[in-house]
Design a protein around this motif. Structure first.
Motif, PDB file in Angstrom:
ATOM      1  N   MET A  22       0.841  -1.182   0.000  1.00 50.02           N
ATOM      2  CA  MET A  22       0.000   0.000   0.000  1.00 50.02           C
ATOM      3  C   MET A  22       0.882   1.239   0.000  1.00 50.02           C
ATOM      4  N   ILE A  23       0.547   2.202  -0.854  1.00 51.61           N
ATOM      5  CA  ILE A  23       1.303   3.449  -0.958  1.00 51.61           C
ATOM      6  C   ILE A  23       0.612   4.521  -0.132  1.00 51.61           C
ATOM      7  N   SER A  24       1.408   5.338   0.547  1.00 50.68           N
ATOM      8  CA  SER A  24       0.860   6.462   1.309  1.00 50.68           C
ATOM      9  C   SER A  24       1.853   7.606   1.290  1.00 50.68           C
ATOM     10  N   VAL A  25       1.326   8.819   1.444  1.00 52.28           N
ATOM     11  CA  VAL A  25       2.157  10.017   1.520  1.00 52.28           C
ATOM     12  C   VAL A  25       1.792  10.717   2.816  1.00 52.28           C
ATOM     13  N   SER A  26       2.813  11.210   3.508  1.00 51.80           N
ATOM     14  CA  SER A  26       2.584  11.872   4.783  1.00 51.80           C
ATOM     15  C   SER A  26       3.457  13.116   4.909  1.00 51.80           C
ATOM     16  N   ALA A  27       2.889  14.140   5.541  1.00 55.83           N
ATOM     17  CA  ALA A  27       3.646  15.353   5.860  1.00 55.83           C
ATOM     18  C   ALA A  27       4.115  15.327   7.319  1.00 55.83           C
ATOM     19  N   ASP A  28       3.997  14.192   7.962  1.00 60.61           N
ATOM     20  CA  ASP A  28       4.439  14.031   9.347  1.00 60.61           C
ATOM     21  C   ASP A  28       5.956  13.874   9.372  1.00 60.61           C
ATOM     22  N   LYS A  29       6.650  14.898   9.846  1.00 58.32           N
ATOM     23  CA  LYS A  29       8.111  14.868   9.877  1.00 58.32           C
ATOM     24  C   LYS A  29       8.649  13.775  10.797  1.00 58.32           C
ATOM     25  N   ASN A  30       7.868  13.363  11.772  1.00 56.86           N
ATOM     26  CA  ASN A  30       8.310  12.314  12.693  1.00 56.86           C
ATOM     27  C   ASN A  30       8.454  10.956  12.005  1.00 56.86           C
ATOM     28  N   LYS A  31       7.793  10.786  10.861  1.00 63.23           N
ATOM     29  CA  LYS A  31       7.877   9.520  10.127  1.00 63.23           C
ATOM     30  C   LYS A  31       9.097   9.459   9.205  1.00 63.23           C
ATOM     31  N   LEU A  32       9.728  10.599   8.948  1.00 65.42           N
ATOM     32  CA  LEU A  32      10.830  10.651   7.991  1.00 65.42           C
ATOM     33  C   LEU A  32      12.044   9.878   8.511  1.00 65.42           C
ATOM     34  N   ASP A  33      12.656   9.131   7.608  1.00 63.64           N
ATOM     35  CA  ASP A  33      13.846   8.339   7.902  1.00 63.64           C
ATOM     36  C   ASP A  33      15.076   9.160   7.499  1.00 63.64           C
ATOM     37  N   ILE A  34      15.657   9.854   8.471  1.00 61.76           N
ATOM     38  CA  ILE A  34      16.749  10.799   8.204  1.00 61.76           C
ATOM     39  C   ILE A  34      17.960  10.115   7.548  1.00 61.76           C
ATOM     40  N   PRO A  35      18.463   8.993   8.062  1.00 64.91           N
ATOM     41  CA  PRO A  35      19.601   8.346   7.388  1.00 64.91           C
ATOM     42  C   PRO A  35      19.288   7.945   5.938  1.00 64.91           C
ATOM     43  N   PHE A  36      18.072   7.478   5.701  1.00 65.46           N
ATOM     44  CA  PHE A  36      17.644   7.121   4.340  1.00 65.46           C
ATOM     45  C   PHE A  36      17.656   8.360   3.436  1.00 65.46           C
ATOM     46  N   ILE A  37      17.082   9.457   3.917  1.00 60.86           N
ATOM     47  CA  ILE A  37      17.033  10.689   3.123  1.00 60.86           C
ATOM     48  C   ILE A  37      18.439  11.176   2.815  1.00 60.86           C
ATOM     49  N   LEU A  38      19.321  11.179   3.814  1.00 62.03           N
ATOM     50  CA  LEU A  38      20.702  11.607   3.611  1.00 62.03           C
ATOM     51  C   LEU A  38      21.375  10.755   2.533  1.00 62.03           C
ATOM     52  N   SER A  39      21.238   9.464   2.626  1.00 63.40           N
ATOM     53  CA  SER A  39      21.856   8.555   1.655  1.00 63.40           C
ATOM     54  C   SER A  39      21.344   8.812   0.244  1.00 63.40           C
ATOM     55  N   GLU A  40      20.027   8.956   0.094  1.00 60.13           N
ATOM     56  CA  GLU A  40      19.447   9.169  -1.233  1.00 60.13           C
ATOM     57  C   GLU A  40      19.817  10.536  -1.798  1.00 60.13           C
ATOM     58  N   LEU A  41      19.786  11.574  -0.977  1.00 54.51           N
ATOM     59  CA  LEU A  41      20.108  12.915  -1.472  1.00 54.51           C
ATOM     60  C   LEU A  41      21.555  13.018  -1.937  1.00 54.51           C
ATOM     61  N   LYS A  42      22.450  12.330  -1.253  1.00 60.90           N
ATOM     62  CA  LYS A  42      23.849  12.347  -1.679  1.00 60.90           C
ATOM     63  C   LYS A  42      24.008  11.769  -3.081  1.00 60.90           C
ATOM     64  N   GLN A  43      23.108  10.868  -3.472  1.00 56.95           N
ATOM     65  CA  GLN A  43      23.184  10.235  -4.785  1.00 56.95           C
ATOM     66  C   GLN A  43      22.583  11.098  -5.889  1.00 56.95           C
ATOM     67  N   VAL A  44      21.642  11.983  -5.531  1.00 55.33           N
ATOM     68  CA  VAL A  44      20.925  12.723  -6.572  1.00 55.33           C
ATOM     69  C   VAL A  44      21.281  14.198  -6.664  1.00 55.33           C
ATOM     70  N   SER A  45      22.009  14.751  -5.699  1.00 54.30           N
ATOM     71  CA  SER A  45      22.279  16.187  -5.743  1.00 54.30           C
ATOM     72  C   SER A  45      23.651  16.511  -5.177  1.00 54.30           C
ATOM     73  N   TRP A  46      24.424  17.250  -5.925  1.00 55.01           N
ATOM     74  CA  TRP A  46      25.720  17.693  -5.435  1.00 55.01           C
ATOM     75  C   TRP A  46      25.562  18.785  -4.382  1.00 55.01           C
ATOM     76  N   LEU A  47      24.378  19.396  -4.293  1.00 57.16           N
ATOM     77  CA  LEU A  47      24.106  20.411  -3.277  1.00 57.16           C
ATOM     78  C   LEU A  47      23.495  19.817  -2.012  1.00 57.16           C
ATOM     79  N   ALA A  48      23.380  18.516  -1.967  1.00 56.69           N
ATOM     80  CA  ALA A  48      22.683  17.846  -0.862  1.00 56.69           C
ATOM     81  C   ALA A  48      23.380  18.090   0.475  1.00 56.69           C
ATOM     82  N   PRO A  49      22.584  18.047   1.550  1.00 48.51           N
ATOM     83  CA  PRO A  49      23.186  18.094   2.884  1.00 48.51           C
ATOM     84  C   PRO A  49      24.187  16.946   3.033  1.00 48.51           C
TER      85      PRO A  49
END
Length: 135
Positions: free
Chosen positions: A1-28
Protein backbone atom coordinates in the motif's frame (compact mmCIF):
# COMPACT_ATOMS: atom_id res chain seq x y z
CA UNK A 1 0.00 0.00 0.00
CA UNK A 2 1.30 3.45 -0.96
CA UNK A 3 0.86 6.46 1.31
CA UNK A 4 2.16 10.02 1.52
CA UNK A 5 2.58 11.87 4.78
CA UNK A 6 3.65 15.35 5.86
CA UNK A 7 4.44 14.03 9.35
CA UNK A 8 8.11 14.87 9.88
CA UNK A 9 8.31 12.31 12.69
CA UNK A 10 7.88 9.52 10.13
CA UNK A 11 10.83 10.65 7.99
CA UNK A 12 13.85 8.34 7.90
CA UNK A 13 16.75 10.80 8.20
CA UNK A 14 19.60 8.35 7.39
CA UNK A 15 17.64 7.12 4.34
CA UNK A 16 17.03 10.69 3.12
CA UNK A 17 20.70 11.61 3.61
CA UNK A 18 21.86 8.55 1.66
CA UNK A 19 19.45 9.17 -1.23
CA UNK A 20 20.11 12.91 -1.47
CA UNK A 21 23.85 12.35 -1.68
CA UNK A 22 23.18 10.23 -4.78
CA UNK A 23 20.93 12.72 -6.57
CA UNK A 24 22.28 16.19 -5.74
CA UNK A 25 25.72 17.69 -5.44
CA UNK A 26 24.11 20.41 -3.28
CA UNK A 27 22.68 17.85 -0.86
CA UNK A 28 23.19 18.09 2.88
CA UNK A 29 26.33 16.20 3.91
CA UNK A 30 25.43 15.14 7.47
CA UNK A 31 22.41 13.92 9.42
CA UNK A 32 22.44 17.26 11.25
CA UNK A 33 22.23 19.18 7.97
CA UNK A 34 19.36 16.97 6.77
CA UNK A 35 17.54 17.64 10.04
CA UNK A 36 18.12 21.39 9.62
CA UNK A 37 16.64 21.48 6.09
CA UNK A 38 13.70 19.34 7.23
CA UNK A 39 13.04 21.62 10.20
CA UNK A 40 13.02 24.65 7.89
CA UNK A 41 10.76 23.12 5.22
CA UNK A 42 7.31 21.61 4.64
CA UNK A 43 8.19 17.99 3.93
CA UNK A 44 6.52 14.94 2.44
CA UNK A 45 7.57 11.32 2.66
CA UNK A 46 6.13 8.63 0.42
CA UNK A 47 5.89 5.11 1.81
CA UNK A 48 5.32 1.66 0.34
CA UNK A 49 4.01 -0.68 3.03
CA UNK A 50 5.25 1.82 5.65
CA UNK A 51 8.82 1.85 4.23
CA UNK A 52 9.97 5.23 2.96
CA UNK A 53 10.70 5.18 -0.77
CA UNK A 54 10.77 8.91 -1.55
CA UNK A 55 10.79 12.46 -0.30
CA UNK A 56 10.26 16.07 -1.27
CA UNK A 57 10.32 19.35 0.55
CA UNK A 58 8.87 22.81 0.02
CA UNK A 59 10.41 26.06 1.16
CA UNK A 60 7.53 28.51 1.46
CA UNK A 61 5.96 31.55 3.07
CA UNK A 62 2.55 29.83 2.62
CA UNK A 63 1.03 32.80 0.74
CA UNK A 64 3.13 34.11 -2.11
CA UNK A 65 5.97 31.71 -2.91
CA UNK A 66 6.97 28.05 -2.70
CA UNK A 67 10.12 26.37 -3.94
CA UNK A 68 10.16 22.59 -4.40
CA UNK A 69 13.42 20.80 -3.62
CA UNK A 70 14.98 17.40 -3.05
CA UNK A 71 12.34 15.37 -4.86
CA UNK A 72 13.29 11.73 -5.21
CA UNK A 73 11.95 8.20 -5.47
CA UNK A 74 14.37 5.32 -4.86
CA UNK A 75 15.89 3.86 -8.02
CA UNK A 76 14.15 0.51 -7.55
CA UNK A 77 10.72 2.17 -7.27
CA UNK A 78 11.00 4.64 -10.17
CA UNK A 79 8.62 4.12 -13.07
CA UNK A 80 5.66 3.12 -10.92
CA UNK A 81 3.95 6.52 -10.83
CA UNK A 82 5.01 7.22 -7.24
CA UNK A 83 6.59 10.60 -8.10
CA UNK A 84 3.27 11.74 -9.56
CA UNK A 85 1.48 10.64 -6.39
CA UNK A 86 4.02 12.54 -4.29
CA UNK A 87 3.79 15.76 -6.35
CA UNK A 88 -0.01 15.61 -6.54
CA UNK A 89 -0.23 15.22 -2.76
CA UNK A 90 2.18 18.11 -2.24
CA UNK A 91 0.23 20.42 -4.54
CA UNK A 92 -3.08 19.37 -2.93
CA UNK A 93 -1.89 20.03 0.62
CA UNK A 94 -4.47 22.35 2.25
CA UNK A 95 -1.78 24.43 4.02
CA UNK A 96 -0.23 25.28 0.64
CA UNK A 97 -3.38 26.31 -1.24
CA UNK A 98 -2.79 30.06 -0.90
CA UNK A 99 0.60 29.91 -2.62
CA UNK A 100 0.54 31.93 -5.83
CA UNK A 101 3.96 31.18 -7.33
CA UNK A 102 5.63 27.75 -7.32
CA UNK A 103 9.17 27.20 -8.59
CA UNK A 104 11.58 24.30 -8.89
CA UNK A 105 14.70 23.29 -10.77
CA UNK A 106 15.13 20.00 -12.60
CA UNK A 107 17.65 18.68 -15.06
CA UNK A 108 15.76 15.59 -16.16
CA UNK A 109 12.14 15.47 -14.94
CA UNK A 110 10.45 18.20 -16.97
CA UNK A 111 7.90 15.65 -18.23
CA UNK A 112 6.78 14.98 -14.64
CA UNK A 113 6.30 18.57 -13.58
CA UNK A 114 4.63 19.65 -16.85
CA UNK A 115 1.75 17.29 -15.95
CA UNK A 116 1.13 19.52 -12.93
CA UNK A 117 1.28 22.85 -14.76
CA UNK A 118 4.95 23.74 -14.31
CA UNK A 119 6.69 25.27 -17.30
CA UNK A 120 9.88 27.09 -18.23
CA UNK A 121 10.34 30.52 -16.69
CA UNK A 122 8.31 33.18 -18.47
CA UNK A 123 11.04 35.76 -17.77
CA UNK A 124 14.32 33.95 -17.10
CA UNK A 125 16.22 37.19 -17.57
CA UNK A 126 14.66 38.46 -14.31
CA UNK A 127 16.01 35.55 -12.26
CA UNK A 128 19.34 35.76 -10.47
CA UNK A 129 21.24 33.45 -8.20
CA UNK A 130 24.25 33.43 -5.93
CA UNK A 131 26.10 30.18 -5.41
CA UNK A 132 28.42 30.11 -2.43
CA UNK A 133 31.51 27.95 -2.82
CA UNK A 134 30.78 24.45 -1.56
CA UNK A 135 33.60 22.53 0.07
Amino acid sequence: MISVSADKNKLDIPFILSELKQVSWLAPKTKEEVQTVIDASFCFGIYLNDKQIGFCRVITDYVVFAYVMDVFITAEQRGNGYASILINTMLSEPKLQEVKLWRLATSDAHFLYKKFGFDSLAHPNKMMEKLVKIS
